[in-house]
Write an enzyme that holds these catalytic residues in place. Sequence first.
Site: not given
Ligand code: SAH
Length: 204
Positions: A52
Amino acid sequence: MVDRQLRKRGIRDPRVLEAMLAIPREEFVPPEFRVSSYQDEPLQIGHGQTISQPYMIALMAEVLELTGTETVLDVGSGSGYHAAVLGALAARVISIEIIPGLARLAEQNLRRTGRGDNITVVCGDGSQGWPEAAPYAGISVAAAAPDIPPPLLDELADPGRLVIPVGGRLDQELRVAFKSGGVIHERIATFCRFVPLRGEAGWR
Ligand code: SAH
């Protein structure tokens, strides 16, 4: 980044600003995007996912009002950067990621930067929370859900704060839910665009 993108836009919590200054964002970004590490934008981290925008991470951390004693659930580990920020602000962080390759990446990035000591990365569907370590005084969700997943509200401590983007697949509102005396109060912090939450209470 801290002055131009965070302070100027109203991030005030000194602990959040300090954490954002201390954590090397470039260590969580793939080598080809490293020059853009401190840009005012999300960046690709592989598997169609993004780390993000710095401002969004600071805002999400700030609204949790952490003091350093809390256990926090971070949903969507991705690169591990957001977990590292939360780890600097809370006592313990459980970071859950649904894509195994990204759970490994987050784990490696956190270990390499020496930020992983109070952070446990687990692989699973974070839309169902992670009951093993509940309740959480803070829950931070970095992927957009159609609505707040009920298991997350159940796993939220009382008092406790949850931050999550809620809305359609393309744009959402960043909601802050505050549990107090068994009652949930909600407010909208801003409008935003996140990748979709998958899983049982996500977009599947
Ligand atoms: N916080 C992260 C970026 C988040 S992007 C950072 O600092 O880099 C969103 C993330 O959520 C992605 O990696 C995606 O694979 C994950 N995601 C999506 N649905 C999810 C779920 N149900 N449980 C866990 N992770 C999930």
